[in-house]
Design an enzyme around this catalytic site. Structure first.
Site, PDB file in Angstrom:
ATOM      1  N   SER A 150     -20.672 -33.907   8.073  1.00 60.21           N
ATOM      2  CA  SER A 150     -19.701 -32.929   8.542  1.00 60.21           C
ATOM      3  C   SER A 150     -18.372 -33.072   7.809  1.00 60.21           C
ATOM      4  O   SER A 150     -18.006 -34.160   7.355  1.00 60.21           O
ATOM      5  CB  SER A 150     -19.494 -33.124  10.045  1.00 60.21           C
ATOM      6  OG  SER A 150     -18.901 -31.986  10.616  1.00 60.21           O
ATOM      7  N   GLN A 180     -15.084 -26.949   1.956  1.00 64.05           N
ATOM      8  CA  GLN A 180     -14.607 -26.165   3.094  1.00 64.05           C
ATOM      9  C   GLN A 180     -13.180 -25.719   2.798  1.00 64.05           C
ATOM     10  O   GLN A 180     -12.283 -26.553   2.648  1.00 64.05           O
ATOM     11  CB  GLN A 180     -14.649 -26.999   4.379  1.00 64.05           C
ATOM     12  CG  GLN A 180     -14.281 -26.211   5.626  1.00 64.05           C
ATOM     13  CD  GLN A 180     -14.153 -27.110   6.837  1.00 64.05           C
ATOM     14  OE1 GLN A 180     -13.152 -27.804   6.996  1.00 64.05           O
ATOM     15  NE2 GLN A 180     -15.159 -27.107   7.704  1.00 64.05           N
ATOM     16  N   TYR A 230      -6.981 -23.252  13.286  1.00 65.00           N
ATOM     17  CA  TYR A 230      -6.284 -23.041  12.018  1.00 65.00           C
ATOM     18  C   TYR A 230      -6.141 -21.536  11.784  1.00 65.00           C
ATOM     19  O   TYR A 230      -6.499 -20.727  12.645  1.00 65.00           O
ATOM     20  CB  TYR A 230      -7.001 -23.772  10.891  1.00 65.00           C
ATOM     21  CG  TYR A 230      -7.032 -25.267  11.133  1.00 65.00           C
ATOM     22  CD1 TYR A 230      -5.855 -25.987  11.304  1.00 65.00           C
ATOM     23  CD2 TYR A 230      -8.234 -25.963  11.253  1.00 65.00           C
ATOM     24  CE1 TYR A 230      -5.864 -27.348  11.563  1.00 65.00           C
ATOM     25  CE2 TYR A 230      -8.259 -27.324  11.514  1.00 65.00           C
ATOM     26  CZ  TYR A 230      -7.072 -28.014  11.674  1.00 65.00           C
ATOM     27  OH  TYR A 230      -7.082 -29.349  11.943  1.00 65.00           O
ATOM     28  N   ARG A 248     -17.484 -21.660   9.471  1.00 68.05           N
ATOM     29  CA  ARG A 248     -17.344 -22.505  10.659  1.00 68.05           C
ATOM     30  C   ARG A 248     -16.498 -21.768  11.680  1.00 68.05           C
ATOM     31  O   ARG A 248     -15.426 -21.253  11.353  1.00 68.05           O
ATOM     32  CB  ARG A 248     -16.708 -23.851  10.316  1.00 68.05           C
ATOM     33  CG  ARG A 248     -16.345 -24.669  11.546  1.00 68.05           C
ATOM     34  CD  ARG A 248     -16.034 -26.123  11.259  1.00 68.05           C
ATOM     35  NE  ARG A 248     -17.247 -26.929  11.323  1.00 68.05           N
ATOM     36  CZ  ARG A 248     -17.252 -28.243  11.579  1.00 68.05           C
ATOM     37  NH1 ARG A 248     -16.131 -28.892  11.804  1.00 68.05           N
ATOM     38  NH2 ARG A 248     -18.386 -28.894  11.618  1.00 68.05           N
ATOM     39  N   GLY A 277     -20.535 -36.333  11.900  1.00 69.18           N
ATOM     40  CA  GLY A 277     -19.284 -36.801  11.323  1.00 69.18           C
ATOM     41  C   GLY A 277     -19.058 -38.273  11.544  1.00 69.18           C
ATOM     42  O   GLY A 277     -19.265 -39.091  10.643  1.00 69.18           O
ATOM     43  N   ARG A 278     -18.615 -38.650  12.751  1.00 74.86           N
ATOM     44  CA  ARG A 278     -18.298 -40.047  13.034  1.00 74.86           C
ATOM     45  C   ARG A 278     -19.485 -40.970  12.759  1.00 74.86           C
ATOM     46  O   ARG A 278     -19.308 -42.122  12.367  1.00 74.86           O
ATOM     47  CB  ARG A 278     -17.842 -40.194  14.485  1.00 74.86           C
ATOM     48  CG  ARG A 278     -16.490 -39.544  14.776  1.00 74.86           C
ATOM     49  CD  ARG A 278     -16.119 -39.684  16.244  1.00 74.86           C
ATOM     50  NE  ARG A 278     -14.813 -39.128  16.534  1.00 74.86           N
ATOM     51  CZ  ARG A 278     -14.572 -37.865  16.824  1.00 74.86           C
ATOM     52  NH1 ARG A 278     -15.581 -37.008  16.856  1.00 74.86           N
ATOM     53  NH2 ARG A 278     -13.342 -37.446  17.073  1.00 74.86           N
TER      54      ARG A 278
END
Length: 789
Positions: free
Chosen positions: A413, A491, A573, A621, A714-715
């Protein structure tokens, strides 16, 4: 102690018996307004864990129950003319009336004061004369309702209607019957509970219920409130399942399930237990289980602590996490059934797998442990449906987006690293992204790469708006392409009103102490009033300038050698803030309804798609919900995804939230996946699922169930850059999609630990020593048999 129990259901009776057994000197009174035969519902299901607790705490109750149990292992899913069976599930059920009778007998033998057909005095009155008042009077608890403000009660009415019935047909497994009618999809839940009867629950979405005319006024009812016409019609609608047998009502009428939650379960000496404190949808069979486990915990805490206040606090501390975990699973399950129409259309094996894993507590690995043959059949179906070849873990099947074929379904991610210098990525990014590519993922995504200096979130954010940025990114993409078989995507985004803030570890979303730059947004609304700066409302000129910046960055991304481009329209955003009604208050053609709010992000998408190579994919996304009232909803997300798909998006990367600091996310395992699944089912566009996906079992299960096409972690990849390769090793897989770099192949097997064996899985401990090769079906000759018969 003097104890009053308001309600004589399983939880209240069991608690009363336990307390009297622990201390014969306790004065325990149970108030139950109904007569002994006024039991609602028919069979109740208890887990092995609950039964083990009962066996330990009160062997006499357990012995009485064990003689009554109906036990079985299989689940049969009846769908579109097929029956798909999964075994190894280990259910126990008992007639609710017998359960209550056994518990009443136990209470009477121990000296509990049972006051049947008796309304309890008001809780405040009881509290003056008793040390503890236990409110176990069900989901509609009058005690809880009287103090709803103190308990912080919330009631969430759900969208299906159901009717609880019995039938004289004795099913030999847990049955799910899916019936497609002219009115819509209906489902029947059925399971045996005695030698001569089974529970049968008819359920359907409210829209289907209305279309079928079940809401018509003036329907004939029996003296106990049974909707006689509805029972007759359900017998016709589920005739194939009943095979000529009858439906048996008992105060059977249409109900809506209500999820009960409370901020606290105690008020002075009053404490909530069972459904009064928390409800869990019947589709995971946990209401009675939770109530009886609550009773065990509350009795133990009162026995172990000197003070009532301390005991009630300890009880809630122990039980609340368990109840909330079950409620999360139940919520996922009930939502699955509410969305049943969305799942109809899947192939039978996938549909069955999807149903069995709906709560997200059971996955492919667990089903494989229970029933290897079923798991092999589903894996085989997935292989055939995805290009043929040998069955393999689903995560290692390739996936094509436009001209790009990914070697597997794992995505690293996009994660902001805040480690660039004036927008230029450096050695950190080479190592960070390069290591993830070497780690086996099919696609590695950059962090959000900003299209201009004012479009950065922080001074450390990466960019693609200067020649040195392109050269630096080319160094990264060259490494990925030369040293790995992964693809790498970029991205692109603009920070909008969330810009000009500190590095994450210096204070996330906190404004810069110096060097702040002006921020822009669709409307002049700060991210946090009085903390973040008020953004300038974008004019048409400003929107054109930013659109052109996206185009310029897309061209530079092409030169930098990226394989895929993602447009960031999520997390509050700039493009996301155009989409959300929370952040877009414009009155021109770029605000207002969803069509207006979509207009500018679609303009940017079209401009980017035009300059990006035709054979390379573009994904988008989105935040599928703002997790706040008045914000973007799951239904909005479907339309947003549809608009981008029609504009040429190759996949939708479905995230949620981070649009407003007022959000209240419903965190939990794979908590964002249902939004992706809904988009995939209703729009028909490939989706990337994200959010608390952390194991290879999660990934495989989501893919097999048809909830996602790709899974982004991700993590997990921060914890283990080689997570994908390690996942392959843990599954004993070394085929296509899981190739180790030649330099790492010596480490492709887990190092020895020195242990020769390990703990047996809990499920094995709960199963009989030799269940035999066949599935265990329930048979009437069970009375008096062993637990696992």
């Amino acid at each position: 102690m003097r104890i009053a129990c308001v309600g004589g259901g399983p939880g209240g009776l069991y608690f009363a018996a336990l307390m009297k057994g622990l201390g014969p000197g306790h004065e325990v009174t149970v108030y139950e307004r109904n007569a002994p035969g006024d039991s609602f519902g028919f069979g109740v299901v208890l887990s092995d864990e609950t039964l083990g607790g009962i066996e330990h705490a009160d062997p006499e109750v357990y012995a009485a129950l064990s003689a009554e149990f109906a036990r079985w292992d299989d689940i049969d899913v009846h769908y579109r003319g097929t029956v798909t069976t999964s075994g190894g599930h280990g259910f126990s059920a008992v007639d609710r009336r017998r359960l209550l009778g056994i518990l009443r007998d136990r209470c009477a033998a121990l000296g509990v004061d049972l006051r049947l057909r008796t309304e309890a005095p008001p809780a405040e009155e009881l509290e003056r004369t008793h040390d503890v008042v236990v409110a176990c009077d069900g989901a509609g608890s009058a005690t809880r309702t009287a103090f709803a403000g103190d308990f912080g009660t919330t009631l969430e009415r759900r969208h299906c209607r159901y009717m609880w019935l019995a039938t004289d047909k004795v099913f030999d497994a847990f049955n799910f019957h899916v019936v497609e009618t002219p009115y819509g999809v209906m489902q029947g839940h059925a399971y045996p509970y005695s030698d001569g009867a089974s529970t049968f629950i008819a359920e359907m979405h409210e829209d289907v219920w209305r279309a079928a005319g079940f809401d018509a006024p003036g329907r004939p009812t029996a003296s106990d409130g049974t909707d006689l016409e509805a029972v007759e019609r359900c017998a016709d609608l589920f005739a194939d399942a009943l095979e000529g047998h009858t439906l048996i009502p008992n105060a059977s009428r249409w109900r809506s399930f209500t999820t009960v939650r409370n901020r606290t379960w105690r008020r002075g000496a009053i404490v909530l237990l069972g459904d009064a404190a928390h409800t869990a949808h019947f589709s995971i069979g946990s209401g009675t289980k939770l109530a009886m486990e609550d009773a065990l915990a509350l009795a133990a805490c009162l026995h172990e602590h000197d003070g009532v206040k301390e005991a009630l606090a300890a009880y809630e501390e122990e039980r609340r996490p368990v109840a909330e975990s079950v409620q999360r699973a139940a919520q996922a399950s009930l939502e699955w059934f509410e969305d049943m129409a969305m799942h109809v259309g899947q192939e039978p094996k996938q549909f069955a797998f999807n149903l069995l894993t709906r709560s997200r507590r059971v996955g492919r690995d667990n089903l494989r442990l229970r029933d290897p043959d079923f798991a092999d059949a589903v894996d085989g179906w997935f292989a055939r449906a995805n290009g043929g070849g040998e069955a393999r873990p689903p995560m290692f099947h390739p996936f094509r987006l436009r001209g790009l074929e990914l070697k597997n379904r794992v995505v690293v991610s996009a994660m902001d690293m805040y480690s660039s210098e004036d927008g230029t990525p450096g050695d950190f990014h080479l190592v960070h992204l390069g290591s993830k590519a070497l780690g086996g993922a099919g696609l590695v995504m950059t962090e959000m790469v900003c299209v201009s200096a004012p479009g950065r979130i922080t001074p450390g954010c990466a960019g693609l708006y200067a020649p040195e940025h392109t050269e630096a990114w080319r160094r990264v993409t060259d490494f990925v392409h030369e040293r790995s078989s992964a693809a790498i995507g970029v991205q692109l985004g603009h920070s909008g009103r969330k810009g000009a803030t500190r590095l994450m570890w210096e204070g996330i979303d906190e404004p810069l102490e110096e060097g702040e730059w002006p921020v822009v947004a669709p409307s002049p609304l700060p991210y946090r009033e009085g903390v973040n700066q008020v953004p300038e409302e974008l004019t048409r000129e400003g929107m054109d300038r930013i659109r052109d910046a996206f185009v310029r960055s897309a061209r530079e991304a092409e030169r930098a050698g990226f394989d895929l481009l993602e447009l960031h329209c999520a997390h509050g955003y700039l493009l996301s803030s155009f989409l959300s009604p929370v952040t877009n208050r414009r009155t021109d053609r770029y605000g207002g309804d969803l069509q207006g709010r979509l207009r500018y992000p679609l303009e940017v998408f079209a401009a980017v798609r035009e300059v990006w190579s035709g054979h390379k994919p573009v994904t988008v996304r989105i935040s599928a919900t703002d997790w706040v009232e008045g914000g973007t909803t799951g239904e909005d997300a479907v339309e947003i995804a549809r608009a981008f798909a029609e504009a040429g998006a190759d996949a939708i990367d479905v995230s949620t939230g981070q649009v407003t600091p007022d959000e209240r996310p419903a965190y939990g395992r794979s908590f964002q996946v249902p939004f992706a699944e809904r988009i995939r089912a209703r729009v028909g566009v490939p989706v990337i699922a994200v959010g608390a996906i952390s194991s290879h079992d999660d990934v495989n299960s989501l893919l097999l169930a048809g909830r996602a096409d790709l899974c982004a972690l991700g993590r997990t990849h921060l914890y283990d850059p080689q997570w994908t390769l390690h996942a392959a090793a843990e599954q004993g897989y070394s085929g296509p999609g899981a190739q180790w770099p030649v330099q790492f192949q010596a480490g492709s097997r887990r190092p020895p630990t020195g242990r020769t064996d390990g703990p047996r899985p809990r499920l094995e401990l709960l199963r009989s020593p030799d269940p035999g090769p066949a599935h265990r079906r329930w048979r009437p000759q069970h009375a008096g048999g062993p637990r696992t018969a």
